[in-house]
Write an enzyme that holds these catalytic residues in place. Structure first.
Site, PDB file in Angstrom:
ATOM      1  N   GLY A  25      36.570  38.774  52.978  1.00 28.53           N
ATOM      2  CA  GLY A  25      36.843  40.111  53.500  1.00 28.53           C
ATOM      3  C   GLY A  25      36.355  41.200  52.561  1.00 28.53           C
ATOM      4  N   ASP A  26      36.366  42.444  53.061  1.00 25.72           N
ATOM      5  CA  ASP A  26      36.024  43.629  52.267  1.00 25.72           C
ATOM      6  C   ASP A  26      34.591  43.618  51.749  1.00 25.72           C
ATOM      7  OD1 ASP A  26      38.672  44.424  52.628  1.00 25.72           O
ATOM      8  OD2 ASP A  26      39.339  43.352  50.830  1.00 25.72           O
ATOM      9  N   LYS A  62      31.753  45.579  55.762  1.00 24.95           N
ATOM     10  CA  LYS A  62      31.415  45.468  57.192  1.00 24.95           C
ATOM     11  C   LYS A  62      31.452  46.833  57.878  1.00 24.95           C
ATOM     12  CE  LYS A  62      34.929  42.650  57.550  1.00 24.95           C
ATOM     13  NZ  LYS A  62      35.307  42.438  56.150  1.00 24.95           N
ATOM     14  N   LYS A  76      31.006  49.879  56.742  1.00 24.38           N
ATOM     15  CA  LYS A  76      29.842  50.725  56.464  1.00 24.38           C
ATOM     16  C   LYS A  76      28.643  50.280  57.283  1.00 24.38           C
ATOM     17  CE  LYS A  76      25.961  51.367  53.694  1.00 24.38           C
ATOM     18  NZ  LYS A  76      25.219  51.716  52.496  1.00 24.38           N
ATOM     19  N   GLY A  94      40.824  46.649  56.859  1.00 26.64           N
ATOM     20  CA  GLY A  94      40.641  48.007  56.342  1.00 26.64           C
ATOM     21  C   GLY A  94      39.150  48.216  56.186  1.00 26.64           C
ATOM     22  N   HIS A  95      38.538  48.949  57.096  1.00 29.25           N
ATOM     23  CA  HIS A  95      37.085  49.136  57.093  1.00 29.25           C
ATOM     24  C   HIS A  95      36.768  50.580  56.738  1.00 29.25           C
ATOM     25  CE1 HIS A  95      36.611  45.476  60.018  1.00 29.25           C
ATOM     26  NE2 HIS A  95      37.184  45.171  58.884  1.00 29.25           N
ATOM     27  N   GLN A 141      38.113  40.692  58.413  1.00 26.40           N
ATOM     28  CA  GLN A 141      38.280  39.652  57.390  1.00 26.40           C
ATOM     29  C   GLN A 141      36.922  38.982  57.101  1.00 26.40           C
ATOM     30  OE1 GLN A 141      40.873  39.480  60.215  1.00 26.40           O
ATOM     31  NE2 GLN A 141      41.605  41.148  58.963  1.00 26.40           N
ATOM     32  N   THR A 196      43.717  34.020  57.114  1.00 29.93           N
ATOM     33  CA  THR A 196      44.378  34.820  58.122  1.00 29.93           C
ATOM     34  C   THR A 196      44.539  33.945  59.372  1.00 29.93           C
ATOM     35  OG1 THR A 196      44.436  36.985  59.177  1.00 29.93           O
ATOM     36  CG2 THR A 196      42.270  35.920  59.056  1.00 29.93           C
ATOM     37  N   THR A 214      46.335  47.536  51.847  1.00 32.33           N
ATOM     38  CA  THR A 214      47.602  47.404  51.119  1.00 32.33           C
ATOM     39  C   THR A 214      47.572  48.038  49.733  1.00 32.33           C
ATOM     40  OG1 THR A 214      46.886  45.253  50.288  1.00 32.33           O
ATOM     41  CG2 THR A 214      48.211  45.251  52.298  1.00 32.33           C
ATOM     42  N   ASP A 237      24.680  47.875  43.623  1.00 32.60           N
ATOM     43  CA  ASP A 237      24.741  48.933  42.612  1.00 32.60           C
ATOM     44  C   ASP A 237      25.880  48.725  41.614  1.00 32.60           C
ATOM     45  OD1 ASP A 237      26.083  49.604  45.267  1.00 32.60           O
ATOM     46  OD2 ASP A 237      27.125  50.993  43.916  1.00 32.60           O
ATOM     47  N   THR A 256      23.321  50.152  48.816  1.00 28.85           N
ATOM     48  CA  THR A 256      23.317  50.565  47.409  1.00 28.85           C
ATOM     49  C   THR A 256      24.366  51.643  47.109  1.00 28.85           C
ATOM     50  OG1 THR A 256      21.599  52.177  47.950  1.00 28.85           O
ATOM     51  CG2 THR A 256      20.859  50.033  47.127  1.00 28.85           C
TER      52      THR A 256
HETATM   53  P1  GDP Z   1      35.184  45.949  54.908  1.00 28.47           P
HETATM   54  O1  GDP Z   1      36.595  45.558  55.074  1.00 28.47           O
HETATM   55  O2  GDP Z   1      34.262  44.778  54.919  1.00 28.47           O
HETATM   56  O3  GDP Z   1      34.743  47.004  55.883  1.00 28.47           O
HETATM   57  O4  GDP Z   1      35.048  46.581  53.459  1.00 28.47           O
HETATM   58  P2  GDP Z   1      36.072  47.659  52.784  1.00 28.47           P
HETATM   59  O5  GDP Z   1      35.840  48.969  53.418  1.00 28.47           O
HETATM   60  O6  GDP Z   1      37.446  47.132  52.769  1.00 28.47           O
HETATM   61  O7  GDP Z   1      35.592  47.606  51.288  1.00 28.47           O
HETATM   62  C1  GDP Z   1      34.294  47.936  50.920  1.00 28.47           C
HETATM   63  C2  GDP Z   1      34.346  49.107  49.916  1.00 28.47           C
HETATM   64  O8  GDP Z   1      33.106  49.245  49.271  1.00 28.47           O
HETATM   65  C3  GDP Z   1      34.611  50.443  50.586  1.00 28.47           C
HETATM   66  O9  GDP Z   1      35.303  51.268  49.687  1.00 28.47           O
HETATM   67  C4  GDP Z   1      33.203  50.991  50.838  1.00 28.47           C
HETATM   68  O10 GDP Z   1      33.164  52.411  50.874  1.00 28.47           O
HETATM   69  C5  GDP Z   1      32.490  50.497  49.623  1.00 28.47           C
HETATM   70  N1  GDP Z   1      31.081  50.167  49.809  1.00 28.47           N
HETATM   71  C6  GDP Z   1      30.458  49.631  50.895  1.00 28.47           C
HETATM   72  N2  GDP Z   1      29.168  49.375  50.611  1.00 28.47           N
HETATM   73  C7  GDP Z   1      28.984  49.750  49.328  1.00 28.47           C
HETATM   74  C8  GDP Z   1      27.866  49.699  48.433  1.00 28.47           C
HETATM   75  O11 GDP Z   1      26.785  49.230  48.756  1.00 28.47           O
HETATM   76  N3  GDP Z   1      28.061  50.136  47.155  1.00 28.47           N
HETATM   77  C9  GDP Z   1      29.243  50.632  46.726  1.00 28.47           C
HETATM   78  N4  GDP Z   1      29.354  51.032  45.467  1.00 28.47           N
HETATM   79  N5  GDP Z   1      30.322  50.696  47.548  1.00 28.47           N
HETATM   80  C10 GDP Z   1      30.185  50.246  48.810  1.00 28.47           C
HETATM   81  P1  IMO Z   2      38.933  43.298  56.135  1.00 29.65           P
HETATM   82  O1  IMO Z   2      38.629  43.305  57.605  1.00 29.65           O
HETATM   83  C1  IMO Z   2      40.638  41.168  52.746  1.00 29.65           C
HETATM   84  C2  IMO Z   2      44.010  38.514  53.612  1.00 29.65           C
HETATM   85  C3  IMO Z   2      45.349  38.864  53.025  1.00 29.65           C
HETATM   86  C4  IMO Z   2      45.923  37.467  52.826  1.00 29.65           C
HETATM   87  C5  IMO Z   2      45.407  36.714  54.049  1.00 29.65           C
HETATM   88  C6  IMO Z   2      46.390  36.618  55.193  1.00 29.65           C
HETATM   89  O2  IMO Z   2      39.199  44.646  55.572  1.00 29.65           O
HETATM   90  O3  IMO Z   2      37.896  42.532  55.396  1.00 29.65           O
HETATM   91  P2  IMO Z   2      47.256  38.371  56.999  1.00 29.65           P
HETATM   92  O4  IMO Z   2      47.979  39.658  56.824  1.00 29.65           O
HETATM   93  O5  IMO Z   2      45.954  38.480  57.699  1.00 29.65           O
HETATM   94  O6  IMO Z   2      48.121  37.297  57.582  1.00 29.65           O
HETATM   95  O7  IMO Z   2      46.939  37.886  55.481  1.00 29.65           O
HETATM   96  O8  IMO Z   2      44.257  37.410  54.469  1.00 29.65           O
HETATM   97  N1  IMO Z   2      43.384  39.586  54.408  1.00 29.65           N
HETATM   98  C7  IMO Z   2      42.334  40.304  54.006  1.00 29.65           C
HETATM   99  N2  IMO Z   2      41.680  40.324  52.830  1.00 29.65           N
HETATM  100  N3  IMO Z   2      40.209  41.947  53.753  1.00 29.65           N
HETATM  101  C8  IMO Z   2      40.831  41.915  54.952  1.00 29.65           C
HETATM  102  O9  IMO Z   2      40.343  42.545  56.039  1.00 29.65           O
HETATM  103  C9  IMO Z   2      41.980  41.108  55.109  1.00 29.65           C
HETATM  104  N4  IMO Z   2      42.834  40.871  56.123  1.00 29.65           N
HETATM  105  C10 IMO Z   2      43.676  39.921  55.698  1.00 29.65           C
HETATM  106  O10 IMO Z   2      45.214  39.568  51.822  1.00 29.65           O
HETATM  107  O11 IMO Z   2      45.356  36.888  51.691  1.00 29.65           O
HETATM  108 MG    MG Z   3      38.448  45.808  54.078  1.00 29.55          MG
END
Ligand code: GDP
Ligand code: IMO
Ligand code: MG
Length: 424
Positions: free
Chosen positions: A14-15, A18, A20, A42-43, A226, A241, A303, A335, A414
């Site tokens: 996750g994170d 996606k 962006k 959290g996107h 995720q 998850t 969270t 980056d 980047t």
């Molecule tokens: P998602 O859950 O996959 O949508 O990702 P999140 O938004 O939870 O986490 C990605 C974080 O990295 C966010 O704070 C974005 O603003 C940031 N981000 C995304 N792409 C880049 C990148 O290429 N470089 C940097 N430095 N930050 C990025």
């Molecule tokens: P995005 O879409 C990162 C993790 C939780 C925990 C496990 C199970 O932003 O990438 P849950 O509440 O789903 O039953 O928790 O999954 N988790 C994530 N980790 N990014 C997420 O979403 C997540 N959604 C759930 O931290 O380990």
């Molecule tokens: Mg996220």
């Protein structure tokens, strides 16, 4: 025009960025569709210089010419949905005209949140480190065939007997095991009916809507939440998850056929992060891990928990790419590695017996990563938009990932803004 329905999904824990990437691409699609998960996601997007964090709404929501769809595989908390609509309406107008929700979505009810919380706080079971949003218990109800769905909240006659039976089941646990006061049926019915009235104008047959868009030669973007390593079937079970985040979830959760997804792109960070418990073979336990977390702003968007950081794990990625029909990668956050002397990539595992035996059970507890050490780059990649301007060592890093993962890197990110993106 040929239809190119495209999936953008995370291949790690996750994170990956996606949100962006989906926001970056959505303007070229008729719609983006969330198909699994709930407000555990959290996107993060940057729109007009402002940071927006989406939990339930598809990351296309700020695009006025695209629809935003929530497919039947998503679990919805009405509370979270309507607060998010209100909040995001400060950034973009007309959400109600372009957001379409499937009436078949399962609802997260207050008792699901209580159960999630109770399990995570009790010491009886291994903690997963969930987001405490009630996601797992809601999916349990779906599979147990006792869930309350959006459609049930449109009609009291349908809702009352369902909720009565389900609440009986939960109130037993709430009183006997959690030592808390039973939830009131009449309050829950009132709340659900009120939300049912509110959601009515947003409802649509999402499954057929996708067909209709394609018929009009508009492609659809499927937005995963995720990541594959958190997928209920192929992730690091039980630290996962409760849904299929990988391509296998799209047909079921969006409501299309498997052959309706023509292109599948996996989003990967140039390193890995994980929130919550569970194995992470390449985790960096020293100050370098803290440096990457700080430089990458690795704090959970849902969270606020610190994300664990590690080196890019090509062993896990190679398996996930092969078993998920991944056609190309979006490599994000390169980056963040700017200025490091050395960058490692895990190219193999060794354990006491044999290599790479973790297999389908993702038994990663005892694997030992073997690293390739690559030379870092001194001139920054941050905010670069032209691949030719990349320092040679960064190009070498990307080539190494392409070779070991056996797929092309098609998009490089980047920086957090849409502009900081390289298309290849
Ligand atoms: P998602 O859950 O996959 O949508 O990702 P999140 O938004 O939870 O986490 C990605 C974080 O990295 C966010 O704070 C974005 O603003 C940031 N981000 C995304 N792409 C880049 C990148 O290429 N470089 C940097 N430095 N930050 C990025
Ligand atoms: P995005 O879409 C990162 C993790 C939780 C925990 C496990 C199970 O932003 O990438 P849950 O509440 O789903 O039953 O928790 O999954 N988790 C994530 N980790 N990014 C997420 O979403 C997540 N959604 C759930 O931290 O380990
Ligand atoms: Mg996220």
């Amino acid at each position: 025009m040929t239809i190119l329905n495209t999936a953008i999904l995370g291949l790690q824990w996750g994170d990956e960025g996606k949100g962006k990437i989906v926001n970056f691409m959505a303007g070229n699609f008729g719609a983006a569709c969330r198909y699994q998960g709930g407000h555990n996601a959290g996107h993060t997007l940057i729109v007009n210089g402002k940071k927006i964090v989406l939990h339930l709404l598809p990351s296309s929501i700020c695009h006025k010419d695209s629809l935003s769809l929530i497919g039947r595989g998503v679990v919805i908390s009405y509370d979270a949905l309507f607060s998010e609509i209100e909040e995001i309406s400060q950034h973009t107008s007309g959400i109600a005209d372009r957001l379409k929700i499937s009436p078949a979505c399962v609802l997260i009810q207050p008792y699901h949140k209580l159960v999630d919380l109770y399990r995570e706080k009790s010491n009886n079971q291994k903690n997963i480190g969930t987001t405490l949003r009630g996601i797992g218990p809601a999916y349990e109800d779906k599979v147990a065939r006792r869930a309350i769905r959006v459609v049930d909240t449109l009609d009291e006659k349908q809702l009352r007997p369902l909720l009565e039976e389900t609440l009986d089941f939960y109130n037993f646990s709430i009183e006997k095991f959690f030592g808390k006061e039973a939830l009131s049926l009449s309050n829950l019915i009132d709340e659900n009916l009120a939300f049912g009235e509110k959601v009515k104008p947003l409802l649509a047959d999402v499954s057929m809507l996708i067909k209709q868009l394609n018929f009009k030669e508009k492609s659809v973007l499927f937005e995963g939440a995720q990541g594959a390593l958190l997928d209920i079937d192929q992730g690091t079970y039980p630290f996962v998850t409760s849904s299929n985040c990988s391509p296998s979830g799209i047909a079921a959760g969006a409501g299309c056929g498997p052959l309706d997804v023509q292109n599948i792109l996996g989003v990967v960070k140039a390193y890995v992060t994980r929130v919550g418990e569970g194995p992470m073979p390449t985790e960096i336990h020293d100050e370098l891990g803290d440096y990457i977390a700080k430089t990458g702003g690795e704090v959970g968007a849902t969270t606020g928990r610190l994300r664990r950081c590690g080196w890019f794990d090509a062993v896990l990625m190679n398996r996930i790419i092969q078993t998920n029909s991944i056609k190309g990668l979006c490599l994000t956050k390169i980056d963040v590695l700017d200025g490091l002397d050395e960058i490692k990539v895990c190219k193999a595992y060794a354990d006491d017996e044999t290599d790479t035996t973790f297999g389908e059970c993702m038994d990663l507890d005892n694997v030992k990563p073997i690293y390739e050490t690559l030379t870092g780059w001194k001139s920054p990649t941050k905010n670069l938009t032209n691949f030719d301007k990349f320092p040679q060592e960064a190009k070498d890093f990307i080539s190494y990932i392409e070779n070991i993962c056996e797929v092309p890197v098609k998009i490089i990110s980047t920086g957090p803004d849409s502009e900081s993106t390289v298309l290849r």
